[in-house]
Design a protein around this motif. Structure first.
Motif, PDB file in Angstrom:
ATOM      1  N   HIS A 150       7.145   2.800  -8.658  1.00  0.00           N
ATOM      2  CA  HIS A 150       6.998   4.237  -8.926  1.00  0.00           C
ATOM      3  C   HIS A 150       5.539   4.646  -9.127  1.00  0.00           C
ATOM      4  O   HIS A 150       5.248   5.818  -9.282  1.00  0.00           O
ATOM      5  CB  HIS A 150       7.842   4.646 -10.135  1.00  0.00           C
ATOM      6  N   LEU A 151       4.641   3.659  -9.153  1.00  0.00           N
ATOM      7  CA  LEU A 151       3.226   4.012  -9.291  1.00  0.00           C
ATOM      8  C   LEU A 151       2.639   4.459  -7.964  1.00  0.00           C
ATOM      9  O   LEU A 151       1.629   5.146  -7.910  1.00  0.00           O
ATOM     10  CB  LEU A 151       2.432   2.822  -9.822  1.00  0.00           C
ATOM     11  N   VAL A 152       3.271   4.048  -6.872  1.00  0.00           N
ATOM     12  CA  VAL A 152       2.747   4.342  -5.541  1.00  0.00           C
ATOM     13  C   VAL A 152       3.684   5.231  -4.742  1.00  0.00           C
ATOM     14  O   VAL A 152       3.264   6.152  -4.061  1.00  0.00           O
ATOM     15  CB  VAL A 152       2.510   3.026  -4.763  1.00  0.00           C
ATOM     16  N   ASP A 153       4.980   4.957  -4.839  1.00  0.00           N
ATOM     17  CA  ASP A 153       5.950   5.637  -3.976  1.00  0.00           C
ATOM     18  C   ASP A 153       6.443   6.942  -4.622  1.00  0.00           C
ATOM     19  O   ASP A 153       7.029   6.914  -5.704  1.00  0.00           O
ATOM     20  CB  ASP A 153       7.129   4.693  -3.722  1.00  0.00           C
ATOM     21  N   PRO A 154       6.208   8.099  -3.972  1.00  0.00           N
ATOM     22  CA  PRO A 154       6.635   9.378  -4.541  1.00  0.00           C
ATOM     23  C   PRO A 154       8.141   9.457  -4.801  1.00  0.00           C
ATOM     24  O   PRO A 154       8.566   9.973  -5.836  1.00  0.00           O
ATOM     25  CB  PRO A 154       6.229  10.396  -3.471  1.00  0.00           C
ATOM     26  N   ASN A 155       8.950   8.926  -3.880  1.00  0.00           N
ATOM     27  CA  ASN A 155      10.400   9.001  -4.066  1.00  0.00           C
ATOM     28  C   ASN A 155      10.848   8.183  -5.267  1.00  0.00           C
ATOM     29  O   ASN A 155      11.683   8.624  -6.057  1.00  0.00           O
ATOM     30  CB  ASN A 155      11.133   8.503  -2.821  1.00  0.00           C
ATOM     31  N   ALA A 157       9.132   7.506  -7.876  1.00  0.00           N
ATOM     32  CA  ALA A 157       8.715   8.201  -9.097  1.00  0.00           C
ATOM     33  C   ALA A 157       9.684   9.325  -9.431  1.00  0.00           C
ATOM     34  O   ALA A 157      10.079   9.509 -10.585  1.00  0.00           O
ATOM     35  CB  ALA A 157       7.303   8.753  -8.924  1.00  0.00           C
ATOM     36  N   MET A 158      10.093  10.073  -8.405  1.00  0.00           N
ATOM     37  CA  MET A 158      11.028  11.174  -8.615  1.00  0.00           C
ATOM     38  C   MET A 158      12.356  10.650  -9.151  1.00  0.00           C
ATOM     39  O   MET A 158      12.916  11.200 -10.112  1.00  0.00           O
ATOM     40  CB  MET A 158      11.236  11.911  -7.289  1.00  0.00           C
ATOM     41  N   ILE A 159      12.867   9.572  -8.524  1.00  0.00           N
ATOM     42  CA  ILE A 159      14.136   9.003  -8.978  1.00  0.00           C
ATOM     43  C   ILE A 159      14.020   8.576 -10.438  1.00  0.00           C
ATOM     44  O   ILE A 159      14.914   8.833 -11.251  1.00  0.00           O
ATOM     45  CB  ILE A 159      14.539   7.806  -8.076  1.00  0.00           C
ATOM     46  N   LEU A 160      12.898   7.986 -10.783  1.00  0.00           N
ATOM     47  CA  LEU A 160      12.698   7.529 -12.157  1.00  0.00           C
ATOM     48  C   LEU A 160      12.787   8.682 -13.154  1.00  0.00           C
ATOM     49  O   LEU A 160      13.535   8.605 -14.140  1.00  0.00           O
ATOM     50  CB  LEU A 160      11.340   6.837 -12.288  1.00  0.00           C
ATOM     51  N   VAL A 161      12.059   9.779 -12.912  1.00  0.00           N
ATOM     52  CA  VAL A 161      12.077  10.876 -13.893  1.00  0.00           C
ATOM     53  C   VAL A 161      13.443  11.569 -13.905  1.00  0.00           C
ATOM     54  O   VAL A 161      13.894  12.012 -14.956  1.00  0.00           O
ATOM     55  CB  VAL A 161      10.928  11.894 -13.688  1.00  0.00           C
ATOM     56  N   VAL A 162      14.107  11.618 -12.754  1.00  0.00           N
ATOM     57  CA  VAL A 162      15.451  12.213 -12.737  1.00  0.00           C
ATOM     58  C   VAL A 162      16.398  11.374 -13.595  1.00  0.00           C
ATOM     59  O   VAL A 162      17.156  11.906 -14.419  1.00  0.00           O
ATOM     60  CB  VAL A 162      15.985  12.334 -11.291  1.00  0.00           C
ATOM     61  N   ARG A 244       1.163  14.042  -6.758  1.00  0.00           N
ATOM     62  CA  ARG A 244       1.817  15.272  -7.233  1.00  0.00           C
ATOM     63  C   ARG A 244       3.314  15.312  -6.951  1.00  0.00           C
ATOM     64  O   ARG A 244       3.926  16.376  -6.959  1.00  0.00           O
ATOM     65  CB  ARG A 244       1.169  16.508  -6.603  1.00  0.00           C
ATOM     66  N   ALA A 245       3.921  14.148  -6.723  1.00  0.00           N
ATOM     67  CA  ALA A 245       5.330  14.140  -6.333  1.00  0.00           C
ATOM     68  C   ALA A 245       6.243  14.575  -7.456  1.00  0.00           C
ATOM     69  O   ALA A 245       7.358  15.032  -7.210  1.00  0.00           O
ATOM     70  CB  ALA A 245       5.736  12.751  -5.858  1.00  0.00           C
ATOM     71  N   THR A 246       5.813  14.445  -8.715  1.00  0.00           N
ATOM     72  CA  THR A 246       6.680  14.827  -9.829  1.00  0.00           C
ATOM     73  C   THR A 246       6.057  15.940 -10.659  1.00  0.00           C
ATOM     74  O   THR A 246       6.369  16.106 -11.820  1.00  0.00           O
ATOM     75  CB  THR A 246       6.974  13.616 -10.737  1.00  0.00           C
TER      76      THR A 246
END
Lengths: 294, 282
Positions: A150-155, A157-162, A244-246
């Motif tokens: 999640h440090l590199v991949d935008p998707n 990271a998004m899944i993590l915060v969701v 800026r993905a999240t």
């Protein structure tokens, strides 16, 4: 507005009683909101010496800015994902728990406590589980051939915060669904059972429609939660990144105002957010007047 | 339950157990991590059984903290959180119950206007007006003190509504009887209304305590002095350092300690908490 049939005759006392609440409201709510509104029409130069009145320039600039539009899209995706997931899971668990005669209280206790966990802490807990180098879930995913980062991949990271935001919200929705389910008259379901309707049919034709006021109310509350209360989840974990993905709107207001020091733009964003909250509140209160029913 | 369906019962239990497992899992892993030494993570994966360093990690966190993160030990931070949580809860309840009393039991010019002004706070969450509110607090000299942490958060439309709804259900005869007996408004409030509101106050206190303890953005802005850090925002600083050096064990000890007080409060007072939640928010 509703009041008592007989009232106390004092003329000054009610103002004194209202004074503390109104003072706090005016100083810390109305005045700052007016300030935000005012400075959203202004532009401050780089040194803060001079402010010029620029009409709607801050707004037009925002809506021409792909970064801002992207943040809008991120917010919509994030809020919808969190609301739908946490509502769905909570409803499933609440329906299962109301079937239980004896164990329903124990299950409730075990499901309800994350309500008390701060969003920021929920974020850190999941951040740790998914940590690419030592997290246990990242480790299991790697075993399945998924390279989680999640440090590199935008998707990712998004899944993590969701997931983190959903995990915290399930408890709240669960409680309201439990209350809603318990208020549905038992006789309706019994009558349907006698007429030969199975559990699935009974759920979709009786329980789900009768639950619609609760569901609708929760939907609004969940969108508000996902849009505004999840600042802690984002700030404690991804900080809006990677790329800026999240970056949801609330995070961007904070970032542009305090880190970017772009006050005019931040104020315009505040005003847009206020408009969204006002819209959502109106929807919520109109619903209280006329309940959704079938 | 309408009819006995063993298969459906079994599936429901299965689903609930699965749900509970998902809910508990992150905290379980955090707890396990907090009982290990710093080098147990270097192998690449977190162990799943408790280690021997429980007391050591927690006492280190409470008294000395993670010095390299610039955050103070946990004990003073938890103290700050406690002051903030109690301050926010007591503040909100006191000013709301007074304004609800004024709105329900008096008739005066601008009553409706006052009601709407309170209502509007519902539409202006702090996250939305961060910068101007910060400027107001700064110009009042309230940065880096408890007043700045607490006072700007204590306006509450929901608490006022709750008390208003409740006061409307209190029989008019009580007030009439009190007046016949010569009690003034304040005596009536103190001797009759307040005791009647006890359950509501307690339920609201639980919700507001949790809300105050879990504040994140506000203390982040208001406090630059480490002596005033609250625990939930202080942990973020430690977590940021933990990625650079393998100190996850004590960071997770801090996470457990920060989450424990509000969780204990709502588990211990579940009935009141559920009442407070489902009644205030509607």
């Amino acid at each position: 507005m509703q009041g008592k049939r007989t009232v106390f005759p004092n003329k000054v006392l009610p103002y004194l009683l209202l004074l503390p609440q109104l003072a706090v409201t005016i100083v810390f709510f109305l005045w700052p909101a007016a300030q935000a509104f005012w400075s959203s029409f202004q532009r401050e130069d780089a040194f803060g010496f001079k402010t010029t009145f620029v009409w709607f320039a801050n707004y037009t600039k925002l809506f021409a800015d792909p970064v801002y539009l992207n943040s809008f899209r991120t917010t919509v995706i994030f809020s919808l994902a969190v609301s739908l997931l946490s509502l769905g899971i909570a409803l499933l668990l609440a329906v299962a728990a109301t079937r239980m005669l004896r164990s329903s209280r124990i299950y409730s206790t075990l499901i309800v406590w994350p309500y008390a966990v701060a969003p920021a802490i929920a974020g850190i807990l999941w951040w740790f589980l998914f940590n690419p180098s030592i997290g246990i879930i990242a480790y299991v995913l790697r075993r399945f051939g998924i390279d989680w980062n999640h440090l590199v991949d935008p998707n990712d990271a998004m899944i993590l915060v969701v997931i983190a935001a959903t995990w915290k919200q399930i408890s709240y929705n669960f409680l309201f669904f439990m209350a809603g389910l318990q208020s549905i008259p038992h006789s309706l379901e019994e009558a349907a059972a006698i007429d030969g309707a199975g559990p699935t049919k009974r759920f979709w034709t009786i329980i789900f429609p009768l639950l619609s006021p609760t569901t609708f109310y929760l939907m609004v509350i969940n969108v508000v939660y996902a849009m505004f209360d999840t600042f802690g989840v984002i700030h404690a974990t991804t900080e809006g990144g990677p790329a800026r993905a999240t970056e949801i709107l609330v995070y961007k207001v904070y970032f542009d105002g305090f880190v970017g020091l772009n006050l005019g733009s931040s104020a315009a964003q505040s005003v847009i957010l206020m408009a969204i909250v006002i819209g959502l509140t109106v929807v919520q209160f109109r619903w209280v007047e006329r309940r959704v029913q079938y | 339950m309408v009819e006995n369906r063993p298969l459906l019962n079994f599936l429901s239990h299965l689903l609930l157990i699965l749900g509970v497992a998902v809910v508990v899992f992150p905290v379980y892993v955090a707890f396990i991590a907090s009982t290990h030494g710093p080098n147990d993570f270097l192998s690449g994966v977190v162990p799943l059984w408790p280690g021997p360093h429980l007391l050591e990690n927690y006492s280190q966190m409470l008294t000395t903290g993670l010095s390299s993160s610039g955050a103070p030990p946990l004990l003073p931070m938890m103290w700050n959180s406690l002051i903030m949580a109690v301050g926010v809860a007591v503040g909100k309840i006191s000013i709301s119950i007074l304004s609800a009393f004024a709105i329900v039991y008096f008739r005066f010019p601008f009553r409706t206007l006052a009601f709407w002004m309170i209502f509007i706070t519902l539409m202006l969450p702090v996250e939305v007006r961060i910068v101007p509110t910060f400027q107001v607090v700064a110009s009042l000299g309230m940065l880096n003190n408890y007043g700045g942490l607490i006072v700007p958060l204590i306006a509450s439309a929901t608490a006022t509504f709750l008390f208003r709804q409740f006061f409307l259900t209190v029989p008019d005869e009580l007030m009439e009887a009190a007046r016949v007996d010569g009690a003034g408004p304040l005596k009536f409030f103190w001797d009759i209304l307040l005791p009647l509101s006890r359950t509501n106050i307690a339920a609201l206190f639980i919700i507001l305590f949790v809300l105050g303890w879990n504040q994140y953005l506000w203390p982040l802005l208001i406090t630059t002095d480490p002596h005033l850090y609250t625990v939930v925002m202080g942990i973020k600083r430690m977590a940021a350092v933990a990625d650079a050096e393998p100190r996850w064990n004590i960071v997770m000890a801090a996470v457990m300690l920060a989450a424990l007080p509000p969780v204990l409060v709502i588990v211990a007072m579940q009935r009141l908490f559920v009442k407070g939640l489902t009644e205030t928010e509607k």
